[in-house]
Design a protein around this motif. Structure first.
Motif, PDB file in Angstrom:
ATOM      1  N   SER A 100       6.253  -2.477 -12.531  1.00  0.00           N
ATOM      2  CA  SER A 100       5.590  -3.043 -13.707  1.00  0.00           C
ATOM      3  C   SER A 100       6.356  -2.554 -14.922  1.00  0.00           C
ATOM      4  N   THR A 103       9.928  -6.659 -16.874  1.00  0.00           N
ATOM      5  CA  THR A 103      10.976  -7.296 -16.072  1.00  0.00           C
ATOM      6  C   THR A 103      10.815  -8.802 -16.088  1.00  0.00           C
ATOM      7  N   TRP A 105      10.975 -12.526 -14.957  1.00  0.00           N
ATOM      8  CA  TRP A 105      10.882 -13.312 -13.727  1.00  0.00           C
ATOM      9  C   TRP A 105      11.942 -14.413 -13.785  1.00  0.00           C
ATOM     10  N   ARG A 109      16.244 -13.338  -9.154  1.00  0.00           N
ATOM     11  CA  ARG A 109      15.514 -12.116  -8.832  1.00  0.00           C
ATOM     12  C   ARG A 109      14.405 -12.387  -7.815  1.00  0.00           C
ATOM     13  N   ASP A 110      13.781 -13.543  -7.934  1.00  0.00           N
ATOM     14  CA  ASP A 110      12.661 -13.880  -7.068  1.00  0.00           C
ATOM     15  C   ASP A 110      13.107 -14.311  -5.671  1.00  0.00           C
ATOM     16  N   SER A 116       8.999 -10.160  -4.937  1.00  0.00           N
ATOM     17  CA  SER A 116       8.223 -11.310  -5.391  1.00  0.00           C
ATOM     18  C   SER A 116       7.462 -10.939  -6.656  1.00  0.00           C
ATOM     19  N   PHE A 117       7.558 -11.778  -7.667  1.00  0.00           N
ATOM     20  CA  PHE A 117       6.786 -11.587  -8.889  1.00  0.00           C
ATOM     21  C   PHE A 117       5.371 -12.100  -8.667  1.00  0.00           C
ATOM     22  N   THR A 118       4.401 -11.430  -9.266  1.00  0.00           N
ATOM     23  CA  THR A 118       3.010 -11.757  -8.976  1.00  0.00           C
ATOM     24  C   THR A 118       2.239 -12.298 -10.177  1.00  0.00           C
ATOM     25  N   GLY A 226       6.659  -9.643 -15.955  1.00  0.00           N
ATOM     26  CA  GLY A 226       5.541  -9.396 -15.057  1.00  0.00           C
ATOM     27  C   GLY A 226       5.853  -8.432 -13.943  1.00  0.00           C
ATOM     28  N   SER A 228       6.124  -6.967  -9.986  1.00  0.00           N
ATOM     29  CA  SER A 228       6.670  -7.493  -8.734  1.00  0.00           C
ATOM     30  C   SER A 228       6.458  -6.477  -7.620  1.00  0.00           C
ATOM     31  N   ARG A 241      -1.330  -9.810  -7.215  1.00  0.00           N
ATOM     32  CA  ARG A 241      -1.531 -11.059  -7.960  1.00  0.00           C
ATOM     33  C   ARG A 241      -2.969 -11.204  -8.445  1.00  0.00           C
TER      34      ARG A 241
END
Length: 337
Positions: A100, A103, A105, A109-110, A116-118, A226, A228, A241
């Motif tokens: 957190s 960062t 998204w 990166r994803d 995984s970004f949430t 967000g 991840s 999430r």
């Protein structure tokens, strides 16, 4: 042939074993008794420690919300300050449970980093800050200027693209972490400081003479910031999430830290489901049904977290992208039902 079959079988077994190991994040966190959260070393409004190493910021409070949901204790979290270069390795290696850390998204990166970004805790964009005596009023006047910038960030790539697109000479002065960037800029080693506009607003207040600097009007990028988590653990992804979504849902329905106990008696079905009075929504994410009640009781809703951390650095939320969708912003939660 038999050797080949054995090799394939062994590889498959190792793959399954690794997947199983990654899928136990919640159990691991519960076993050790705390959440390990990766944050920025010092970004006012987002993550920064005081002289007693007490952390505050919107990214910090997100992790406290996760700890509240899991342990009913917002203090059951430890913070690991990470540079931009360190953050993804720390997450992938298991050094931290959640990242957190302001960062952005992005697709690469994803899809390429095993993370995984949430959600998007803060919709941002890259800007530029300059000394007022530089006599510049637009980023389009920055050709040949020495630009202080942090290595290993989308900021570095965005600036190069912006200067190239506008036919300007790009003269970056690159540093390993943002503290070095800020010090170099304040010492006059470069003409311009560029990063996310939220960070510019925060860092401007830390300069020796904040009033002698200004942020230029141009926003040159989209920076959805967000949390991840590691890929391969759907349960942990869903916890991360839905903690984010619960903060938004609570604000939308007027559930606050001050009134959450009173709201347990609400007749609104959406509020009752959010607080665990109706339904068994906690089971689906491995938590108790009052998981969201715990979050709001200990940290407040998204608006309260924003007001506590981001508003003091001079970033107004009203009508911005970070406002609720009901007020013209982009912050929006799917329903809990």
């Amino acid at each position: 042939m038999n050797k080949k079959i054995v090799t394939i079988a062994l590889g498959a077994a190792l793959s399954l074993s690794a997947s199983a190991a990654m899928a136990d994040t919640l159990e691991d966190v519960q076993a050790k008794g705390y959440l390990q959260c990766g944050v920025a070393p010092s970004t006012p409004g987002f993550a920064s420690p005081d002289e007693n190493n007490n952390w505050s910021g919107i990214d910090v409070d997100y992790c406290r919300a996760m700890a509240a949901a899991i342990f009913d204790d917002p203090e059951a979290v430890r913070f690991t300050p990470l540079t931009s270069k360190e953050r993804f390795t720390a997450l992938s290696s298991g050094e931290i449970d959640v990242l957190s850390r302001t960062t952005t998204w992005t697709m690469s990166r994803d899809t390429n980093l095993g993370i995984s970004f949430t959600g998007v805790m803060f919709y941002d964009g890259q800007g530029f800050m300059v000394p007022k005596d530089l006599g510049v009023n637009s980023a389009l006047e920055l050709s040949d200027a020495a630009v202080c910038i942090e290595a290993g960030t989308t900021t570095e790539l965005n600036a190069a693209d912006y200067f190239a697109t506008n036919g300007m000479n790009y003269n970056p002065v690159v540093f390993e972490d943002q503290d070095e960037v800020v010090k170099a800029y304040d010492d006059g080693r470069c003409d311009v400081f560029t990063t996310d506009s939220s960070a510019l607003a925060a860092e401007r207040l830390s300069l020796a003479d904040p009033d002698s600097h200004k942020i230029l009007p141009e926003i040159i990028s989209k920076e959805p910031l967000g949390p991840s988590v590691r890929q391969g653990d759907d349960l942990w992804f869903n916890i991360s999430r839905w903690v984010y979504f619960a903060l938004l849902e609570a604000e939308e329905y007027g559930v606050t830290q001050a009134n959450v106990d009173e709201m347990l008696g609400s007749e609104n079905p959406s509020v009752r489901r959010l607080l665990g009075v109706e339904g068994e929504f906690g089971k689906a994410i491995g938590l108790s049904d009052d998981w969201a009640y715990r979050i709001i009781k200990h940290t407040g809703n998204y608006g309260e977290i924003y007001e506590r951390n981001v508003t003091p650095i001079g970033i107004d939320r009203a009508g911005s992208l970070n406002d609720l969708w009901t007020r013209g912003g982009l912050q929006y939660s799917p329903p809990i039902r």
